[in-house]
Motif scaffolding. Structure first.
Motif, PDB file in Angstrom:
ATOM      1  N   LEU A   1      -1.059  68.266 -29.195  1.00 31.08           N
ATOM      2  CA  LEU A   1      -0.433  69.573 -29.377  1.00 31.08           C
ATOM      3  C   LEU A   1      -1.361  70.428 -30.228  1.00 31.08           C
ATOM      4  N   ILE A   2      -1.832  71.533 -29.669  1.00 24.68           N
ATOM      5  CA  ILE A   2      -2.753  72.428 -30.372  1.00 24.68           C
ATOM      6  C   ILE A   2      -2.070  73.764 -30.602  1.00 24.68           C
ATOM      7  N   LEU A   3      -2.081  74.232 -31.837  1.00 20.46           N
ATOM      8  CA  LEU A   3      -1.529  75.535 -32.166  1.00 20.46           C
ATOM      9  C   LEU A   3      -2.657  76.472 -32.577  1.00 20.46           C
ATOM     10  N   LEU A   4      -2.808  77.577 -31.826  1.00 21.44           N
ATOM     11  CA  LEU A   4      -3.782  78.620 -32.139  1.00 21.44           C
ATOM     12  C   LEU A   4      -3.022  79.771 -32.790  1.00 21.44           C
TER      13      LEU A   4
ATOM     14  N   PHE B   1      -9.037  80.203 -18.766  1.00 20.32           N
ATOM     15  CA  PHE B   1      -8.453  78.867 -18.611  1.00 20.32           C
ATOM     16  C   PHE B   1      -7.031  78.822 -19.164  1.00 20.32           C
ATOM     17  N   LEU B   2      -6.810  79.415 -20.330  1.00 18.91           N
ATOM     18  CA  LEU B   2      -5.495  79.323 -20.963  1.00 18.91           C
ATOM     19  C   LEU B   2      -4.436  80.037 -20.131  1.00 18.91           C
ATOM     20  N   TRP B   3      -4.740  81.246 -19.679  1.00 18.89           N
ATOM     21  CA  TRP B   3      -3.737  81.969 -18.892  1.00 18.89           C
ATOM     22  C   TRP B   3      -3.482  81.274 -17.557  1.00 18.89           C
ATOM     23  N   ARG B   4      -4.528  80.727 -16.967  1.00 22.94           N
ATOM     24  CA  ARG B   4      -4.353  80.024 -15.685  1.00 22.94           C
ATOM     25  C   ARG B   4      -3.472  78.789 -15.836  1.00 22.94           C
ATOM     26  N   ASN B   5      -3.494  78.175 -17.009  1.00 19.89           N
ATOM     27  CA  ASN B   5      -2.713  76.953 -17.235  1.00 19.89           C
ATOM     28  C   ASN B   5      -1.426  77.203 -18.025  1.00 19.89           C
ATOM     29  N   ARG B   6      -1.055  78.452 -18.139  1.00 18.69           N
ATOM     30  CA  ARG B   6       0.198  78.821 -18.821  1.00 18.69           C
ATOM     31  C   ARG B   6       1.377  78.418 -17.950  1.00 18.69           C
ATOM     32  N   MET B   7       2.249  77.586 -18.499  1.00 18.03           N
ATOM     33  CA  MET B   7       3.450  77.161 -17.787  1.00 18.03           C
ATOM     34  C   MET B   7       4.535  78.222 -17.823  1.00 18.03           C
ATOM     35  N   MET B   8       4.694  78.836 -18.999  1.00 17.03           N
ATOM     36  CA  MET B   8       5.797  79.761 -19.212  1.00 17.03           C
ATOM     37  C   MET B   8       5.584  80.457 -20.553  1.00 17.03           C
ATOM     38  N   ASP B   9       6.387  81.469 -20.788  1.00 18.59           N
ATOM     39  CA  ASP B   9       6.448  82.096 -22.099  1.00 18.59           C
ATOM     40  C   ASP B   9       7.653  81.554 -22.856  1.00 18.59           C
TER      41      ASP B   9
ATOM     42  N   ASP C   1      -6.885  60.885 -19.461  1.00 14.38           N
ATOM     43  CA  ASP C   1      -5.540  60.318 -19.620  1.00 14.38           C
ATOM     44  C   ASP C   1      -4.827  60.932 -20.830  1.00 14.38           C
ATOM     45  N   THR C   2      -4.895  62.253 -20.931  1.00 17.32           N
ATOM     46  CA  THR C   2      -4.352  62.975 -22.078  1.00 17.32           C
ATOM     47  C   THR C   2      -3.615  64.210 -21.604  1.00 17.32           C
ATOM     48  N   LEU C   3      -2.433  64.443 -22.148  1.00 14.57           N
ATOM     49  CA  LEU C   3      -1.714  65.689 -21.930  1.00 14.57           C
ATOM     50  C   LEU C   3      -1.997  66.610 -23.115  1.00 14.57           C
ATOM     51  N   VAL C   4      -2.590  67.759 -22.834  1.00 11.58           N
ATOM     52  CA  VAL C   4      -2.889  68.749 -23.872  1.00 11.58           C
ATOM     53  C   VAL C   4      -1.885  69.886 -23.762  1.00 11.58           C
ATOM     54  N   ILE C   5      -1.178  70.138 -24.845  1.00 14.06           N
ATOM     55  CA  ILE C   5      -0.197  71.230 -24.923  1.00 14.06           C
ATOM     56  C   ILE C   5      -0.750  72.234 -25.925  1.00 14.06           C
ATOM     57  N   ILE C   6      -0.842  73.489 -25.504  1.00 18.71           N
ATOM     58  CA  ILE C   6      -1.397  74.535 -26.363  1.00 18.71           C
ATOM     59  C   ILE C   6      -0.366  75.660 -26.483  1.00 18.71           C
ATOM     60  N   THR C   7      -0.123  76.091 -27.700  1.00 19.21           N
ATOM     61  CA  THR C   7       0.819  77.189 -27.910  1.00 19.21           C
ATOM     62  C   THR C   7       0.426  77.934 -29.178  1.00 19.21           C
ATOM     63  N   SER C   8       1.328  78.806 -29.629  1.00 17.90           N
ATOM     64  CA  SER C   8       1.075  79.575 -30.844  1.00 17.90           C
ATOM     65  C   SER C   8       2.355  79.694 -31.649  1.00 17.90           C
ATOM     66  N   ASP C   9       2.196  80.088 -32.902  1.00 12.08           N
ATOM     67  CA  ASP C   9       3.343  80.241 -33.787  1.00 12.08           C
ATOM     68  C   ASP C   9       4.008  81.601 -33.639  1.00 12.08           C
TER      69      ASP C   9
ATOM     70  N   PRO D   1       2.775  81.849 -25.517  1.00 14.49           N
ATOM     71  CA  PRO D   1       2.601  81.087 -24.280  1.00 14.49           C
ATOM     72  C   PRO D   1       2.772  79.586 -24.508  1.00 14.49           C
ATOM     73  N   LEU D   2       3.256  78.908 -23.505  1.00 13.16           N
ATOM     74  CA  LEU D   2       3.220  77.453 -23.472  1.00 13.16           C
ATOM     75  C   LEU D   2       2.248  77.056 -22.382  1.00 13.16           C
ATOM     76  N   ILE D   3       1.166  76.429 -22.783  1.00 14.92           N
ATOM     77  CA  ILE D   3       0.041  76.081 -21.901  1.00 14.92           C
ATOM     78  C   ILE D   3      -0.051  74.564 -21.850  1.00 14.92           C
ATOM     79  N   ALA D   4      -0.289  74.017 -20.700  1.00 20.63           N
ATOM     80  CA  ALA D   4      -0.399  72.561 -20.578  1.00 20.63           C
ATOM     81  C   ALA D   4      -1.473  72.197 -19.571  1.00 20.63           C
ATOM     82  N   ALA D   5      -2.221  71.169 -19.889  1.00 21.21           N
ATOM     83  CA  ALA D   5      -3.251  70.654 -18.983  1.00 21.21           C
ATOM     84  C   ALA D   5      -3.234  69.136 -19.035  1.00 21.21           C
ATOM     85  N   ARG D   6      -3.091  68.512 -17.885  1.00 19.37           N
ATOM     86  CA  ARG D   6      -3.168  67.048 -17.786  1.00 19.37           C
ATOM     87  C   ARG D   6      -4.636  66.697 -17.520  1.00 19.37           C
ATOM     88  N   CYS D   7      -5.232  66.015 -18.461  1.00 16.35           N
ATOM     89  CA  CYS D   7      -6.666  65.717 -18.390  1.00 16.35           C
ATOM     90  C   CYS D   7      -6.900  64.285 -17.899  1.00 16.35           C
TER      91      CYS D   7
END
Length: 362
Positions: free
Chosen positions: A47-50, A66-74, A230-238, A356-362
């Motif tokens: 889980l990464i918070l920018l 990359f981030l906008w393309r992998n944005r799941m939802m707001d 073999d990693t799920l990366v979740i990226i979001t913001s505060d 944004p809620l961003i996710a990438a399965r690596c």
């Protein structure tokens, strides 16, 4: 004006879904889309918070990245839309009402001082407040410890400028994440980076340097995901950010004379401790000067649900004070001799409240 949707699509649901993935019991609603990804049980979850990277800024500066393309939802963020409240919710699984971290600076009546919660300093100074007053007053259960208890085989880590070892630059954060995810066994990594919030405060939301910074963050996140397996990366913001006009409370003597303590919490989510003789008149004075802030009494705040579900912390009402005001326009109010920001957050504008809620399965 956007208010948080705590029962659906809220930042508070991110730690709930992570708790459910590793067998801890969530207190609040999870995110079904995130639950589905987590159910695939990648070896590692990151889980990464920018900080400050709201959806508006991301789309404005990197709509093809990359981030906008992998944005799941707001998501709506928690309230107040500020780092202290949101990070504490991510690190505990509690709503702001429950954990009590209600802004950058809160008024502690027992020492008659405002204290910066992250630093335990007297607000507006470099002087330390009473030793440990924040920790002993509003401590909370760590999400990392909750996960370790629920899943003893899970290795949990924090990567940030404040962790050991410290990771100051995003390249350091990414390198540390790569190292941790190569370890044997399952890893959960919570990572925090203070940009673009720090530079946006200084330059505003639309400076060319902000665009360059967000594009750089985007490329570094893409490179990190390409390097992991073999990693799920979740990226979001505060929270997001909005350009503001900074105002000084001392320029409004009709307001300042009503107060028995300094204004507190945050520039765009303010608390007022009012002298008894001004309690009745304060709303009229406030409305005359600040029609672009919604003012509520403490009881109205308590029943509004704005700070989230759950049982309010024992210090919640103390920190709210007699009245609280919530920015809906472009003005920010504090002590002007201390801070002059070009952009801020903690209000109820779309730019501040949507992340944004961003996710990438690596």
């Amino acid at each position: 004006m956007i208010t948080p949707h705590y029962t659906k699509d809220n930042l508070l649901s991110v730690p709930q879904s992570i708790q459910a993935r590793y067998g801890a019991v969530p207190r609040h609603a999870t995110l079904p889309m995130l639950d589905s990804l987590l159910s695939e049980k990648a070896k590692n979850t990151v889980l990464i918070l920018l900080d400050g990277l709201g959806s508006d800024a991301l789309y404005a500066h990197a709509p093809d990245g990359f981030l906008w393309r992998n944005r799941m939802m707001d998501l709506t963020t928690v309230y107040p839309s500020t780092t202290v409240a949101a990070l504490t919710s991510l690190q505990s699984g509690l709503s702001p009402a429950e954990h009590g971290w209600l802004g950058w600076s809160c008024y502690f009546k027992e020492i008659s001082q405002c204290v910066d919660l992250f630093t335990n300093r007297q607000s507006g100074t470099d002087a330390p407040a009473e030793e440990g007053i924040v920790a002993k007053t509003i401590s909370y259960p760590s999400l990392l410890n909750q996960l370790r208890t629920a899943d003893p085989g899970l290795q949990c880590h924090e990567v940030s400028p404040y962790s050991k070892p410290a990771a100051q630059r995003l390249k350091d954060v990414c390198k540390r994440i790569e190292v941790l995810c190569r370890r044997e066994g399952s890893q959960y990594v919570y990572a925090y980076h203070p940009q673009p919030d720090a530079l946006m405060h200084e330059l505003g939301c639309h400076d060319t340097q902000i665009k360059e910074l967000i594009l750089s963050l985007d490329k570094q996140m893409e490179a990190l995901c390409a390097a992991l397996k073999d990693t799920l990366v979740i990226i979001t913001s505060d929270h997001g950010m909005t350009d503001v006009d900074m105002l000084d409370i001392e320029d409004y003597p009709q307001i300042a004379e009503c107060l028995r303590a300094p204004i507190s919490r945050d520039f765009r989510s303010l608390s007022f401790h009012v002298k008894k003789e001004y309690l009745a008149d304060f709303p009229n004075r406030w409305q005359d000067a600040f029609h672009d802030y919604n003012l509520m009494s403490a009881q109205e705040v308590l029943h509004s649900g704005l700070f989230g579900p759950g049982r309010p912390h024992a210090r919640f009402m103390d920190f709210i004070g007699d009245y609280a005001a919530f920015a809906t326009g472009n003005r920010a109010l504090w002590y002007g001799r201390l801070l002059r920001f070009k952009a801020a957050h903690a209000g109820l504008k779309h730019e501040e409240m949507i992340v944004p809620l961003i996710a990438a399965r690596c």
